[in-house]
Design an enzyme around this catalytic site. Sequence first.
Site, PDB file in Angstrom:
ATOM      1  N   ASP A 374       0.666  -1.088   0.132  1.00 29.40           N
ATOM      2  CA  ASP A 374      -0.016   0.126   0.020  1.00 29.40           C
ATOM      3  C   ASP A 374       0.953   1.357   0.227  1.00 29.40           C
ATOM      4  O   ASP A 374       2.076   1.327   0.269  1.00 29.40           O
ATOM      5  CB  ASP A 374      -0.918  -0.163   1.345  1.00 29.40           C
ATOM      6  N   GLU A 377       2.210   4.761  -4.320  1.00 25.85           N
ATOM      7  CA  GLU A 377       1.976   5.643  -5.873  1.00 25.85           C
ATOM      8  C   GLU A 377       3.507   6.466  -6.034  1.00 25.85           C
ATOM      9  O   GLU A 377       3.526   6.572  -7.031  1.00 25.85           O
ATOM     10  CB  GLU A 377       0.844   6.607  -5.335  1.00 25.85           C
ATOM     11  N   ASP A 447      -9.220   3.520  -1.986  1.00 24.81           N
ATOM     12  CA  ASP A 447     -10.198   3.938  -1.158  1.00 24.81           C
ATOM     13  C   ASP A 447     -11.348   4.599  -1.747  1.00 24.81           C
ATOM     14  O   ASP A 447     -11.611   5.679  -1.946  1.00 24.81           O
ATOM     15  CB  ASP A 447      -9.427   5.095  -0.335  1.00 24.81           C
TER      16      ASP A 447
END
Length: 723
Positions: A374, A377, A447
């Site tokens: 996670d 990015e 999300d």
Amino acid sequence: MVIEQNKNLFCVKNKAEKRFIEIINENVFRFFYCKNDTSLFEINDTFSPCSSLLKKDKILINDYEISFSPSLKIIVKKNDETIFEEYEEDYFAFKEDKKQKTNINIRLEDDSYVYGLGDKAKFLNHKGYEYISYNTDDPTPHNEQYKSLYKSINYLLVNHHNDKYFAIFYPSTFKTYFNIGKDKSDLLNISSYKGEHDFFLILGKDPSSITSSYASIVGLPLMSSLKMLGNQQSRWSYMNEDEVKEIASKYKEYQIPLDFIHLDIDYMDHFKDFTFNKTTFPSLKDLSTHLAKQGVGLVTILDAGVKEEKGYEVYDYLVNNNLACTLDNEVYVNEVWPGRSIFPNFMNENTKDYFKDCTKKWIKENGIRGMWCDMNEPASFKGPLPDNVEAKVNDKIIYHEEFHNIYGESMVKGVCEAFKEENMRPYVITRAAFATTTKYAMCWNGDNQSLWSHLQASLPQVCSMGISSFPLDGVDIGGFSCDTTEELLIRFIEANMFSPFLRNHSAAGTIHQEPWCFSSKCLEVYRKMVNLRYKFIPYMYDLAYKAHKEGTPILRPLFFNYPFDKNVKEINDEVMLGDNVLLAPILTQGARSRSIYLPQGNWINYFTKEEYQGEKEYLLHLEIDEVGLFIKKGSIIPTYQDLMHLEKEEIDTLIFDARYGNGKYVNYEDDGESLSYLKGQYNLYEVIVNDEDIIVNKIKNDYDSPYKVVKVITNTITKEFNF
């Protein structure tokens, strides 16, 4: 204009410039002025011999004819019909485009539909919108106006004139802009400040053949383990060992199948990777052993940012070995969950090897069955990483503006390899991805929120990932942020029960949304839908194997199976599971009916057994516990019965449901978890049902199956076979 040929490479020149055409195979061509540097990711652009001929000012490749305008714009025809054409005018779709290095203009038609781009919300057809490939962590409610989300998959599938399809893949990790008929309805513009004028054109008779050709370039998807297709439960966060045990106990008590529980960031010691809080989680090994006895695997999260703390093993190793990203010759520091954090230089093979070794040790010492990558990015709390943050690889410096979109993939590579070295099929989930990440990890779409609009976006989003050759994908069931409602949770599980990655996940500060947190009715419906999914698992596993071999999606939009039916081009609220199963859920609050379009063929309502004629629209009444589910007539569906989890060695019965008419089917079987299938250790069962007989042949028998019996059920008899 002059065209020169050197084997599969053609160079076309006018007085001002020259352009290259590289023939990859009979359906894939690469057009470039200068190639993008693809050293940060792996693509297969190896030439496959095919018939090509230079004839005056045209290139002939089998049935295709490539010609050029005086300004070197490309036209591709097949049987004298134009399949693909570049826009002659040098149009600039973005205000600052004239500063951009690359400006690719492709002609669209009034009736064009444009699909792909991975996780972009909210509709299948992207025509009329603009997007930016730049991996972005943004927790605010996503909608169709969001230009960037977590993934950068520069792949577009274009349909026009109903029966013509082509696809474009732009192979660059730099930020890329897509204007898809937004400013001019007949123009697809792809532009980049740094990327080269370089793209693959992929042709084929339909979306399936084009997707397979595309997958052969970017890499075939990861092969799912059997257990990865099971039901999964998560929350940010289950705060201690007892809470995790209670979740597993509740699932068992309420007889809802479950295969994994996920631990979000609060299980860690001060949010440090490869650590756990020994006060709240005294022993991950003991916890994973406890869960494993109930058939439940433990998945732990791994964040990209590493806590800045001397004496913390991971931090010390990265800094001491110059394996962290830098800025102005200093280790670059931003802030994420641990506070001040550094960012591993995953572009360096030594960093990947280190994380591989850490992961191997982590899964072996703690009994971990999966890793959840996670914040890759990469996400950061004090503004984005500057473009000039550096990743040093040998004597080369790669800047953040180039490695940003590949950072997530670079992170999961080492984690993936750790599983393989243990002869385990990788269970790796990633939020951020590039086009080539599909061979290393499965995805979830980040999300989302507990909103009806996000439920409505979930199916086209998963389907868009699927046709972009990311078949192992899903969304957070119930929505991650905000408080869900009972009705919304029910409709989420009904709509997504066949999404390849199925996980209920919710955020800190929201109400709990485990299936038992609302009424007994909610619990009943949730259990019904999860049980239904588990019944279809061997069929889904067949699709997962096909996806791994061919790159095709598991969950698909209707147009993928019926590419020439003009009625299905923009159906966003129905999906196909493979070729044989159609799902039409309720996606609107308070609704108890919906229209449903059934494509070509005859269709049988799974619940009522009523038969419907295809190429017609029907009004369906669906109560809160009902979903539209149809099986194509003539289908045979492999099924399981009464499973609470997916441990292959415990499954002793395979049932072929042949109540839908005569047909033929081939079912794939392996051990569900190891890499032995790569050595040919798998079985194939051929089932044939006709008016005279039921035939089951084991046409490949190289795996020692736990099946004690194979059954075939028709409307009149049940026949058992022993192998």
